[in-house]
Design a protein around this motif. Structure first.
Motif, PDB file in Angstrom:
ATOM      1  N   ILE A 115       0.681  -1.065  -0.142  1.00 33.61           N
ATOM      2  CA  ILE A 115       0.070   0.181  -0.044  1.00 33.61           C
ATOM      3  C   ILE A 115       0.846   1.061   0.041  1.00 33.61           C
ATOM      4  O   ILE A 115       0.492   2.149  -0.799  1.00 33.61           O
ATOM      5  N   ALA A 116       2.096   1.232   0.884  1.00 34.76           N
ATOM      6  CA  ALA A 116       2.825   2.609   0.854  1.00 34.76           C
ATOM      7  C   ALA A 116       3.539   2.499  -0.528  1.00 34.76           C
ATOM      8  O   ALA A 116       3.758   3.829  -1.194  1.00 34.76           O
ATOM      9  N   THR A 117       3.886   1.484  -1.195  1.00 35.22           N
ATOM     10  CA  THR A 117       4.568   1.385  -2.501  1.00 35.22           C
ATOM     11  C   THR A 117       3.660   2.351  -3.379  1.00 35.22           C
ATOM     12  O   THR A 117       4.129   3.004  -4.229  1.00 35.22           O
ATOM     13  N   VAL A 118       2.525   1.661  -3.538  1.00 32.27           N
ATOM     14  CA  VAL A 118       1.491   2.204  -4.650  1.00 32.27           C
ATOM     15  C   VAL A 118       1.120   3.812  -4.283  1.00 32.27           C
ATOM     16  O   VAL A 118       0.983   4.350  -5.299  1.00 32.27           O
ATOM     17  N   LEU A 119       1.238   3.949  -3.054  1.00 28.24           N
ATOM     18  CA  LEU A 119       0.794   5.497  -2.568  1.00 28.24           C
ATOM     19  C   LEU A 119       1.834   6.392  -3.235  1.00 28.24           C
ATOM     20  O   LEU A 119       1.646   7.268  -3.686  1.00 28.24           O
ATOM     21  N   ILE A 120       2.970   6.035  -2.813  1.00 24.46           N
ATOM     22  CA  ILE A 120       4.263   6.864  -3.441  1.00 24.46           C
ATOM     23  C   ILE A 120       4.104   6.976  -5.013  1.00 24.46           C
ATOM     24  O   ILE A 120       4.327   7.901  -5.436  1.00 24.46           O
ATOM     25  N   GLY A 121       3.671   5.913  -5.672  1.00 27.30           N
ATOM     26  CA  GLY A 121       3.622   5.839  -7.155  1.00 27.30           C
ATOM     27  C   GLY A 121       2.671   6.850  -7.435  1.00 27.30           C
ATOM     28  O   GLY A 121       2.701   7.573  -8.452  1.00 27.30           O
ATOM     29  N   LEU A 122       1.596   6.963  -6.823  1.00 26.79           N
ATOM     30  CA  LEU A 122       0.472   7.755  -7.213  1.00 26.79           C
ATOM     31  C   LEU A 122       0.548   9.220  -6.978  1.00 26.79           C
ATOM     32  O   LEU A 122       0.322  10.220  -7.494  1.00 26.79           O
ATOM     33  N   LYS A 173       9.602   7.146 -13.462  1.00 24.56           N
ATOM     34  CA  LYS A 173       9.789   6.779 -11.807  1.00 24.56           C
ATOM     35  C   LYS A 173       8.619   6.173 -11.307  1.00 24.56           C
ATOM     36  O   LYS A 173       8.601   5.019 -10.501  1.00 24.56           O
ATOM     37  N   ALA A 174       7.525   6.792 -11.391  1.00 22.55           N
ATOM     38  CA  ALA A 174       6.199   6.405 -10.702  1.00 22.55           C
ATOM     39  C   ALA A 174       5.959   4.889 -11.074  1.00 22.55           C
ATOM     40  O   ALA A 174       5.366   4.113 -10.271  1.00 22.55           O
ATOM     41  N   ILE A 175       5.965   4.577 -12.495  1.00 25.52           N
ATOM     42  CA  ILE A 175       5.557   3.366 -13.013  1.00 25.52           C
ATOM     43  C   ILE A 175       6.378   2.147 -12.615  1.00 25.52           C
ATOM     44  O   ILE A 175       5.938   1.159 -12.284  1.00 25.52           O
ATOM     45  N   THR A 176       7.971   2.509 -13.048  1.00 28.19           N
ATOM     46  CA  THR A 176       8.742   1.409 -12.815  1.00 28.19           C
ATOM     47  C   THR A 176       9.218   1.155 -11.448  1.00 28.19           C
ATOM     48  O   THR A 176       9.566   0.253 -11.098  1.00 28.19           O
ATOM     49  N   GLU A 177       9.379   2.259 -10.647  1.00 26.28           N
ATOM     50  CA  GLU A 177       9.898   2.147  -9.237  1.00 26.28           C
ATOM     51  C   GLU A 177       8.844   1.831  -8.380  1.00 26.28           C
ATOM     52  O   GLU A 177       9.339   1.179  -7.050  1.00 26.28           O
ATOM     53  N   TYR A 178       7.642   1.997  -8.348  1.00 26.04           N
ATOM     54  CA  TYR A 178       6.625   1.816  -7.484  1.00 26.04           C
ATOM     55  C   TYR A 178       5.610   1.007  -7.870  1.00 26.04           C
ATOM     56  O   TYR A 178       5.258   0.007  -7.053  1.00 26.04           O
ATOM     57  N   ILE A 179       4.790   1.392  -8.971  1.00 31.17           N
ATOM     58  CA  ILE A 179       3.589   0.802  -9.239  1.00 31.17           C
ATOM     59  C   ILE A 179       3.964  -0.702  -9.673  1.00 31.17           C
ATOM     60  O   ILE A 179       3.273  -1.468  -9.325  1.00 31.17           O
ATOM     61  N   PHE A 192      -2.198   0.390 -12.570  1.00 30.96           N
ATOM     62  CA  PHE A 192      -1.447  -0.202 -13.760  1.00 30.96           C
ATOM     63  C   PHE A 192      -2.395  -0.387 -14.952  1.00 30.96           C
ATOM     64  O   PHE A 192      -1.684  -0.261 -16.030  1.00 30.96           O
ATOM     65  N   ALA A 193      -3.702  -0.455 -14.890  1.00 28.72           N
ATOM     66  CA  ALA A 193      -4.646  -0.781 -16.175  1.00 28.72           C
ATOM     67  C   ALA A 193      -4.502   0.608 -16.563  1.00 28.72           C
ATOM     68  O   ALA A 193      -4.621   0.632 -18.068  1.00 28.72           O
TER      69      ALA A 193
END
Length: 1168
Positions: free
Chosen positions: A284-291, A313-319, A336-337
């Motif tokens: 959850i923390a990973t995807v929130l940082i990506g968002l 960075k948002a897509i590759t490192e977090y999402i 991701f969709a």
């Protein structure tokens, strides 16, 4: 965490680094092995045997449950086995184990049964989180195990547990979680938007019931759902302060949620990064940082390198990392969709969106999933399926006014594709009304613009669709300038605005197209494909001109056309040349295979030729037209322009032949017929037939209207003009002739009105109506209004000539002269004989009206200029002769004081020239007026006016000789008066200079004196400071003398025996005994200081005398007290007495109120 440790942190890192933080405590108490005692009835418990079971990698629970049933295991063993299954995420096995354990427990063991049933309720709640929201396609809804199915089981199990012991503490927590889950799955109602509430009433009721079930320190999740973010933030912070090692769930994630909702996005990111730092596997923390990074990229232009960097960075490192941690996590799947949708990877979009919809318990994420599915179906062309997905996405967020804006926008796009424009506009209007969304406003404005274009809008002021489109698109354009918004300029909006502005506001249309050009230049300049062009360009203008070759030629051509309409032919030619260069560059490119390059080159070349014509570059224009005809020999427009040029250059031989040949080859072309009609008008202009019905030009126009196009506006205006000219030349001597003339004007107006019905913006037809109003009705006011509007539409010189005529008729000669000046200022019109003759006529009328000789001279000069420009025109010679005769007549009528002998002699010479000119005009074979009238006017000037001027000259000589001495004396007096005034002015100037010099000198003296006083004051202050210094008896250093301590409130200054007030540390009074107090006789109350004898209020003199006596007594008493004071007090006043001050205050009687106030103060001092 202890509150008295200042170095502690609330994020869990109280001691050491990340590795010191304890891992998740969930399932930490589940053992790896379990010893189940064997049930033997005769043996003691100490001798009982046990069966050891390994709780890792458990499989089918049937054998294990059978063992527990046979051995009559206690409830704790059943629960331990179920926990082991739950730890391995085998929830179904855990539920099966608990159900069999609950059945195996004896009814008298209510405590054990309660624990198992409560545990079973929690398993159902867990299963609800993992279950899909909807039943699978093709399956029975009644048999589908959805979230609602497990919620019902959880409710049933919770009720069973409550029947056993309703006060069991874990049940309160389970009930709260149950309400929370049900609230999150509650579909938003459409009535929420109407009420204005942020949360649905049903959902709010469930959340309040959940809030009642929780303790004070675990209510933050509910408060967040209720929209109370500040309170929720405080709750999460309190949880983190009490349990810094709590990471599953992590309160830092909740803190980030609250901070994000409160607008502190950077702080939210810090909280999530701290959560990820503590738990590297936190999905959850990973995807929130990506968002967070996706949100940051949304405010950056797509073409910017920063956008690519942040988005990547948002897509590759977090999402992507979050997806690897849990491929079924709904938020990650929905995010991701969206990425795969931008890549047009529709299979991935379909699978991920369905996962997000099925496994989420939040309507917002389900709405995102439905929206992504709708976009996918939209791209695929499945409009019905896409519409259903958009509707579900909108309903998941409440629908109506509070639904999902992108889904509503998608629905509007589908309606447009289905050609349901009315419903699409209604949908977009609701969106614009409630959200002011830029994209919705753009689409709605575009729809209204397309409607205006389809209606053939030529006047936006009269078309409601055009007005609405302009208003909407201009609001979008204004939003680009707002720094708070991230909207970038859109070329489509500007192009639509330019098309709407084209007819009525061409300058605004040009500004829009120039802005589009700038966008294209900026885009090209930022690319790396044109570095060589940038290097070769030395200036910004050169770079701009070079980059125009890479701009779409259609845009540059349109800009050139607008410049041409604005009479800026130089810039128009430059634009057409740049557009041609761009077309040549496109010839060899494959990307523009669908574009008709040849048609573009043909059109732009023709426009370039027209710009050459406007700049009088006729040879270059002919070259362009001939080159066009070499490629397209049937290009009628080019042949028409060539024929017109030849007709202007050779009106006798080549011109008529070219026009006749063109008309013979293209008799049906309206432009050719218009040119041929114009040619007929030029040919027969000097020899019009007596009957208008026989006029060849009129018959040509009539033939055009009857056989080719009855709405041909050029033919209609031409016929109206011919009838107007015919009416102007008709006789008007009798009433019958006036009626025939008026009927002819009415017929001309009919043609003009028909033209205006077809084209309301036709200025030529409006001008014809104005001329008819003036010549037939003498309606100058209405005609003037029409002419002023025509002036804004037509920039030709004759418009100002018409204005000059009407102003002259209205006796507004200044405006008439100004209008003629504007006509002369037009290109190639500075020496136009017609305009100069008109200007001379205005000056002549002004001279007649004002009896102004200077105006006559100006009229004569203008007429002479007109004749110099066209010396073969006989009527211009007549104008000069006429002005000279009028000048002589006016000169004769003036008195001797208004004219001079020289002026009369000049007028006489002009009259002789006028007589000679009239004789020549009368003898000319093409006399513009009847010869008899010209001879008669010449004879009148020769016989009458000449003699009158001779008598006037003799009279003026006698007058000037007689008054010569008087005139000389008057002149001398005037010169003397002028000299006297000049001397007085010089004297005043000298006085002023002297005064300013004295002021300057005084200011300098004052400045010197001020500097001297300032230096003296500084020296005095230094002396005072030195006097305040004394020598320390101990150290011998200079120290500041101690001052008298401040007197406290109520403390009176001590007095010595002589009545003097002295210092408390004075050496003279140091050893003396304290003075004896003298008892004073009791005074009578003198509070108000009134006299013993009350004077009558009417006797003012007695009252004043009484007051003066009391004042003298007080003055003498205070004077005695002051005289006894010591003069040597430090910082005290000088020893002046009241008597010393009397000369300053004066011996005048003081007002009663002032004297009483002074005595009261003295009395209070004396009482102290």
């Amino acid at each position: 965490m202890s509150s008295n440790c200042p170095n502690d942190q609330i994020d869990g890192a109280t001691r050491g680094g990340v590795n010191d933080v304890a891992p998740s405590q969930r399932f930490s108490d589940v053992p790896s092995t379990l010893d189940i005692p064997v049930h033997i009835e005769q043996k003691d418990e100490d001798d009982a045997e046990a069966v050891e079971i390994y709780l890792e990698n458990l499989s089918d629970p049937n054998e294990l449950c059978s063992l527990l049933e046979i051995e009559r295991a206690a409830p704790t063993y059943w629960m331990s086995v179920a926990l082991a299954y739950a730890k391995q995420s085998k929830t179904d096995y855990a539920i099966e184990t608990l159900i069999r354990g609950g059945n195996a427990i004896q009814d008298n063991d209510s405590k054990g049964r309660l624990s198992i049933v409560s545990f079973l309720c929690w398993m159902y709640l867990w299963k609800c989180r993992e279950a899909p929201r909807l039943a699978p396609e093709g399956g029975l809804v009644s048999e589908a195990k959805t979230k609602e199915y497990y919620l019902q089981l959880a409710v049933s199990t919770l009720n069973d547990a409550s029947r056993i012991n309703p006060s069991f503490p874990p049940l309160f927590l389970a009930r709260g979680v149950l309400y929370l889950l049900r609230a999150s799955l509650q579909a938003p109602s459409k009535a929420r938007a109407a009420s204005g509430a942020s949360v649905d009433s049903e959902k709010a009721d469930l959340l309040r019931r959940a809030l009642e079930s929780f303790e004070d320190d675990i209510r933050s999740r509910v408060l967040f759902s209720l929209g109370k973010y500040s309170e929720a933030l405080a709750g999460y912070q309190e949880v983190l302060a009490k349990m810094p090692d709590f990471i599953d769930p992590d309160p830092r994630v909740g803190i980030g949620y609250c901070l994000w909702k409160l607008g502190f996005k950077e702080d939210a990111k810090v909280a999530w990064e701290r959560s990820l730092e503590i738990n590297h596997k936190s999905k959850i923390a990973t995807v929130l940082i990506g968002l967070y990074y996706l949100d940051a990229s949304s405010s950056i232009p797509i073409e910017s390198p920063d956008f690519i960097r942040i988005y990547k960075k948002a897509i590759t490192e977090y999402i992507q990392k979050s997806f690897k941690l849990d491929s079924n996590f709904p938020l990650t799947c929905a995010t991701f969709a969206g990425y795969f949708l931008s890549r047009k990877s529709f299979p991935n979009v379909d699978s991920l969106s369905n996962k997000a919809i099925q496994y989420t318990d939040l309507n917002v994420i389900a709405s995102d999933g439905w929206y992504l599915l709708g976009r996918k179906e939209h791209y695929a062309g499945n409009l019905d399926r896409a519409s259903d997905c958009y509707r579900r996405a909108d309903d998941a967020r409440g629908g109506a006014e509070s639904g999902y804006l992108p889904a509503k926008f998608g629905t509007a796009q589908l309606l447009i594709l289905q050609n349901d424009i009315g419903e699409a506009k209604l949908c977009l209007e609701k969106m614009v009304q409630h959200s002011r969304n830029c994209e919705a406003t753009t689409l709605l404005g575009t729809l209204f613009a397309e409607e205006a274009f389809a209606n053939g809008c030529t006047a936006p002021k009269e078309d409601k669709s055009a007005q609405r489109a302009i208003r909407l698109l201009e609001s979008v354009r204004a939003a680009w300038k707002d720094s708070k918004n991230s909207h970038l300029p859109d070329a489509t909006v500007l192009l639509n605005l330019a098309r709407l502005y084209e007819t009525e506001y061409p300058e605004k249309a040009l500004h829009c197209l120039l802005q589009v050009e700038q966008l294209e230049i900026d885009r090209i300049a930022e690319s790396e494909d044109h570095i060589d062009v940038k290097d070769k360009s030395e200036t910004q203008t050169a770079l701009r001109n070079a980059l125009r070759d890479f701009i779409p030629p259609q845009l540059t051509n349109n800009i050139g056309c607008l410049y041409f309409q604005a009479n800026d032919y130089e810039l128009a030619g430059e634009m057409f040349e740049a557009a041609l260069s761009a077309c040549m560059r496109l010839v060899g490119e494959d990307d523009h295979a669908d574009t008709d390059i040849d048609a573009l080159i043909t059109t732009i070349s023709f426009n370039l030729g027209r710009s050459y014509e406007a700049r009088d570059l006729t040879d270059q224009a002919v070259e362009v037209y001939e080159r066009l005809l070499n490629h397209h020999n049937n290009y009628t427009d080019a042949r028409t322009r060539l024929a017109y040029i030849k007709l202007c250059q050779s009106p006798q031989d080549k011109g008529p032949d070219s026009v006749a040949k063109l008309y013979e080859d293209n008799p049906t072309d309206p432009e050719v017929r218009a040119l041929y009609g114009w040619y007929l008008g030029k040919v027969y202009s000097s020899r019009r037939p007596n009957s208008i019905a026989e006029d060849p030009e009129l018959r040509h126009y009539k033939h055009t209207l009857q056989n080719y196009d009855k709405h041909d506006r050029y033919a209609l205006v031409g016929m109206g003009t011919l009838y107007l000219q015919s009416a102007r030349e008709m006789r008007r001597g009798t009433n019958q002739e006036k009626q025939k003339r008026s009927a002819m004007y009415s017929k001309a107006v009919e043609f003009f009105e028909k033209t205006l019905q077809l084209d309301p913006q036709n200025a030529y037809a409006a001008q014809g109506i104005a001329i008819a109003l003036i010549e037939d009705k003498k309606d100058f006011q209405n005609a003037l209004l029409i002419f002023l509007k025509v002036r804004d539409a037509i920039k030709d010189s004759y418009v100002y000539v018409n204005l000059c005529h009407i102003y002259s008729e209205m006796r507004q000669y200044s405006k008439a002269i100004e209008s003629c000046g504007m006509a002369l200022s037009k290109e190639n019109k500075s020496n136009d004989p017609t305009i100069l003759a008109c200007l001379g006529r205005v000056w002549l009328n002004k001279g007649k009206a004002d009896r102004d000789l200077n105006a006559y001279q100006m009229a004569l000069e203008c007429s002479q200029k007109a004749l110099n420009s066209a010396s073969e025109e006989v009527h211009l010679k007549f104008n000069i002769a006429f002005v000279q005769i009028q000048l002589a007549t006016t000169m004769y009528s003036l008195s001797e004081t208004q004219r001079s002998l020289q002026q009369l002699q000049d007028a006489a010479k002009g009259l002789e020239r006028a007589i000679a000119a009239l004789d020549e005009i009368a003898a000319h074979p093409q006399c513009p007026y009847p010869k008899h009238d010209v001879d008669q006017r010449a004879n009148m000037a020769r016989n009458t006016l000449r003699k009158q001027l001779e008598r006037a000259i003799a009279s003026q000589k006698e007058y000037e000789e007689k008054n010569k001495e008087q005139l000389r004396a008057a002149m001398e007096r005037r010169q003397a008066e002028l000299r006297r005034r000049e001397e007085e002015q010089q004297e005043a100037l000298e006085k002023e200079r002297g005064r300013l010099a004295r002021i300057k000198k005084e200011r300098e003296e004052i400045a010197i004196r001020d500097r001297r006083l300032a230096e003296q004051r500084v020296e005095e202050e230094r002396a005072i400071a030195a006097a305040d210094m004394t020598t320390d008896s101990e150290t011998g250093d200079k120290i500041k003398r101690k001052g008298k301590p401040p007197k406290t409130k109520g403390e009176r200054r001590p007095k010595n025996r002589s009545g003097k007030k002295g210092h408390a540390d004075s050496e003279d009074t140091k050893d003396e005994p304290p003075p004896k107090k003298r008892r004073l006789a009791k005074k009578e109350s003198t509070k108000y200081k009134s006299a013993e004898i009350v004077a009558d209020s009417d006797d003012d003199r007695a009252l004043q005398q009484t007051e003066m006596e009391l004042e003298k007594e007080d003055s003498s008493r205070s004077g005695r007290d002051i005289a006894d004071e010591d003069d040597s007090d430090v910082g005290g006043v000088s020893g002046r007495t009241v008597e010393d001050e009397e000369p300053e205050t004066g011996s005048r009687y003081r007002p009663q109120k002032q004297s009483r106030r002074t005595r009261i103060v003295d009395e209070s001092d004396e009482d102290e």
